[in-house]
Motif scaffolding. Structure first.
Motif, mmCIF file in Angstrom:
data_model
loop_
_atom_site.group_PDB
_atom_site.id
_atom_site.type_symbol
_atom_site.label_atom_id
_atom_site.label_comp_id
_atom_site.label_asym_id
_atom_site.label_seq_id
_atom_site.Cartn_x
_atom_site.Cartn_y
_atom_site.Cartn_z
ATOM 1 N N PRO A 1 0.814 -1.251 0.140
ATOM 2 C CA PRO A 1 0.006 -0.077 0.019
ATOM 3 C C PRO A 1 0.777 1.122 0.009
ATOM 4 O O PRO A 1 1.769 1.385 0.570
ATOM 5 N N ALA A 2 0.380 2.062 -0.822
ATOM 6 C CA ALA A 2 1.170 3.366 -0.863
ATOM 7 C C ALA A 2 0.716 4.447 0.313
ATOM 8 O O ALA A 2 -0.120 4.229 0.704
ATOM 9 N N VAL A 3 1.659 5.382 0.594
ATOM 10 C CA VAL A 3 1.659 6.209 1.835
ATOM 11 C C VAL A 3 2.285 7.814 1.311
ATOM 12 O O VAL A 3 3.204 7.639 0.673
ATOM 13 N N VAL A 4 1.297 8.398 1.594
ATOM 14 C CA VAL A 4 1.520 9.908 1.245
ATOM 15 C C VAL A 4 2.965 10.173 1.681
ATOM 16 O O VAL A 4 3.335 9.742 2.867
ATOM 17 N N ASN A 5 3.685 11.145 1.076
ATOM 18 C CA ASN A 5 4.983 11.516 1.260
ATOM 19 C C ASN A 5 6.051 10.570 1.301
ATOM 20 O O ASN A 5 7.233 10.838 1.501
ATOM 21 N N THR A 6 5.657 9.308 0.484
ATOM 22 C CA THR A 6 6.799 8.476 0.427
ATOM 23 C C THR A 6 7.906 8.957 -0.661
ATOM 24 O O THR A 6 7.366 9.364 -1.583
ATOM 25 N N PRO A 7 9.244 8.852 -0.200
ATOM 26 C CA PRO A 7 10.067 9.366 -1.235
ATOM 27 C C PRO A 7 10.298 8.548 -2.347
ATOM 28 O O PRO A 7 10.198 7.580 -2.175
ATOM 29 N N LEU A 8 10.524 9.143 -3.726
ATOM 30 C CA LEU A 8 10.397 8.082 -4.730
ATOM 31 C C LEU A 8 11.722 8.760 -5.574
ATOM 32 O O LEU A 8 12.194 9.742 -5.555
ATOM 33 N N THR A 9 12.364 7.645 -5.977
ATOM 34 C CA THR A 9 13.741 7.701 -6.962
ATOM 35 C C THR A 9 13.462 6.834 -8.128
ATOM 36 O O THR A 9 12.559 5.855 -8.230
ATOM 37 N N SER A 10 14.743 6.544 -8.728
ATOM 38 C CA SER A 10 14.675 5.656 -9.897
ATOM 39 C C SER A 10 14.544 4.090 -9.507
ATOM 40 O O SER A 10 15.010 3.859 -8.182
ATOM 41 N N GLY A 11 13.611 3.612 -10.223
ATOM 42 C CA GLY A 11 13.433 2.358 -9.993
ATOM 43 C C GLY A 11 12.066 1.969 -9.093
ATOM 44 O O GLY A 11 11.609 0.900 -8.898
ATOM 45 N N ASP A 12 11.363 2.861 -8.757
ATOM 46 C CA ASP A 12 10.262 3.124 -7.986
ATOM 47 C C ASP A 12 8.914 2.957 -8.896
ATOM 48 O O ASP A 12 8.990 3.409 -10.204
ATOM 49 N N SER A 13 7.985 2.403 -8.723
ATOM 50 C CA SER A 13 6.827 2.385 -9.375
ATOM 51 C C SER A 13 5.559 2.549 -8.441
ATOM 52 O O SER A 13 5.578 2.503 -7.510
ATOM 53 N N ILE A 14 4.606 3.113 -9.086
ATOM 54 C CA ILE A 14 3.096 3.596 -8.465
ATOM 55 C C ILE A 14 2.098 2.703 -9.426
ATOM 56 O O ILE A 14 2.092 3.085 -10.548
ATOM 57 N N TRP A 15 1.196 2.337 -8.669
ATOM 58 C CA TRP A 15 -0.059 1.558 -9.448
ATOM 59 C C TRP A 15 -1.273 2.159 -8.807
ATOM 60 O O TRP A 15 -1.478 2.192 -7.417
ATOM 61 N N THR A 16 -2.177 2.738 -9.412
ATOM 62 C CA THR A 16 -3.672 3.115 -9.007
ATOM 63 C C THR A 16 -4.578 2.040 -9.514
ATOM 64 O O THR A 16 -4.717 2.099 -10.785
ATOM 65 N N THR B 1 -3.578 3.060 -13.705
ATOM 66 C CA THR B 1 -2.647 3.570 -14.193
ATOM 67 C C THR B 1 -1.407 3.073 -13.743
ATOM 68 O O THR B 1 -1.246 3.074 -12.376
ATOM 69 N N GLN B 2 -0.283 2.565 -14.463
ATOM 70 C CA GLN B 2 0.809 1.951 -13.905
ATOM 71 C C GLN B 2 2.057 3.185 -14.293
ATOM 72 O O GLN B 2 2.440 3.650 -15.599
ATOM 73 N N LEU B 3 2.721 3.808 -13.357
ATOM 74 C CA LEU B 3 3.980 4.656 -13.542
ATOM 75 C C LEU B 3 5.081 4.111 -12.878
ATOM 76 O O LEU B 3 5.150 3.798 -11.871
ATOM 77 N N THR C 1 15.254 12.875 -16.534
ATOM 78 C CA THR C 1 14.158 12.357 -15.905
ATOM 79 C C THR C 1 13.257 11.425 -17.239
ATOM 80 O O THR C 1 12.924 11.915 -18.114
ATOM 81 N N ARG C 2 13.175 10.262 -16.634
ATOM 82 C CA ARG C 2 12.671 9.201 -17.622
ATOM 83 C C ARG C 2 11.605 8.339 -16.840
ATOM 84 O O ARG C 2 11.671 7.878 -15.838
ATOM 85 N N LEU C 3 10.349 8.601 -17.114
ATOM 86 C CA LEU C 3 9.064 8.053 -16.488
ATOM 87 C C LEU C 3 8.665 7.172 -17.524
ATOM 88 O O LEU C 3 8.462 7.532 -18.728
ATOM 89 N N GLN C 4 8.077 6.097 -17.209
ATOM 90 C CA GLN C 4 7.386 5.241 -18.003
ATOM 91 C C GLN C 4 5.945 4.817 -17.743
ATOM 92 O O GLN C 4 5.566 4.614 -16.644
ATOM 93 N N VAL C 5 4.977 5.059 -18.586
ATOM 94 C CA VAL C 5 3.449 4.942 -18.279
ATOM 95 C C VAL C 5 3.135 3.424 -19.230
ATOM 96 O O VAL C 5 2.845 3.674 -20.358
ATOM 97 N N GLY C 6 3.140 2.441 -18.321
ATOM 98 C CA GLY C 6 2.718 1.129 -19.010
ATOM 99 C C GLY C 6 1.405 1.254 -19.274
ATOM 100 O O GLY C 6 1.215 0.398 -20.378
ATOM 101 N N GLN C 7 0.416 1.791 -18.724
ATOM 102 C CA GLN C 7 -0.899 1.926 -18.911
ATOM 103 C C GLN C 7 -1.431 2.895 -18.281
ATOM 104 O O GLN C 7 -0.978 3.268 -17.193
ATOM 105 N N GLY C 8 -2.758 3.562 -18.969
ATOM 106 C CA GLY C 8 -3.581 4.327 -18.045
ATOM 107 C C GLY C 8 -2.892 5.833 -18.386
ATOM 108 O O GLY C 8 -2.716 6.020 -19.847
ATOM 109 N N ARG C 9 -3.303 6.967 -17.853
ATOM 110 C CA ARG C 9 -3.055 8.114 -17.986
ATOM 111 C C ARG C 9 -2.520 8.968 -16.964
ATOM 112 O O ARG C 9 -2.871 8.967 -15.804
ATOM 113 N N VAL C 10 -1.548 9.808 -17.522
ATOM 114 C CA VAL C 10 -0.989 10.953 -16.577
ATOM 115 C C VAL C 10 -1.110 12.253 -17.220
ATOM 116 O O VAL C 10 -1.203 12.452 -18.284
#
Length: 167
Positions: free
Chosen positions: A54-69, A90-92, A102-111
């Motif tokens: 489960p994601a938590v607000v204010n989690t630091p993010l860096t290279s290699g991290d992913s978010i799924w909604t 959406t997967q980011l 800065t390189r982001l990948q949107v595997g599916q969904g919308r940003v």
């Protein structure tokens, strides 16, 4: 100055020098992000985790991290002078976030991406299943990932972007 004071002073200087050298080895990247907003079910994964958590607000993010909604969820991250809002389903993936790019990948969904400070000498890319989008100017954009069968959609509300298609 007494001999014991000089020895203590030299020892203290050695500790400071050693601490400074050790700190230099563990300096965090100057470009990092954070998970700024969550509504609904949002999951987080870093390159060291086996599964999603489960994601938590204010989690630091860096290279290699992913978010799924999940469907009907939303989230927002702040990274590299931008605000990136994610719709449901959406997967980011944060491929590279550092001083050089800065390189982001949107595997599916919308940003939706709103840049507040974009250095024209530092590439800002969004990778999708159909190609790569290069943000060229500070602006307001949206990207619908598409798939290998469906086209990627790029909207430029303000700014300039270029898309390099794979197909």
């Amino acid at each position: 100055m007494g001999q014991s004071f000089r020895v203590a002073l030299c020892a203290a200087a050695g500790v400071v020098a050693f601490t400074g050298a050790a700190y230099a080895l563990n300096v965090p990247p100057s470009q990092a992000g954070r998970l700024a907003y969550i509504e609904g079910t949002v999951s987080f994964h870093d390159d060291e985790q086996v599964g999603w958590s489960p994601a938590v607000v204010n989690t630091p993010l860096t290279s290699g991290d992913s978010i799924w909604t999940e469907p009907n969820a939303r989230s927002e991250i702040s990274v590299a002078g931008t605000r990136v809002r994610m719709d449901g389903s959406t997967q980011l993936n944060l491929l590279e976030i550092d001083d050089r790019q800065t390189r982001l990948q949107v595997g599916q969904g919308r940003v939706d991406i709103k840049t507040f400070s974009l250095n024209p000498n530092t590439p800002y890319q969004v990778v999708t299943p159909r190609g790569t989008i290069n943000l060229r100017q500070q602006g307001d954009y949206y990207v619908e990932a598409g798939s290998t069968q469906d086209a990627t959609r790029l909207g430029v509300r303000s700014g300039a972007a270029q898309m390099q298609s794979l197909y």
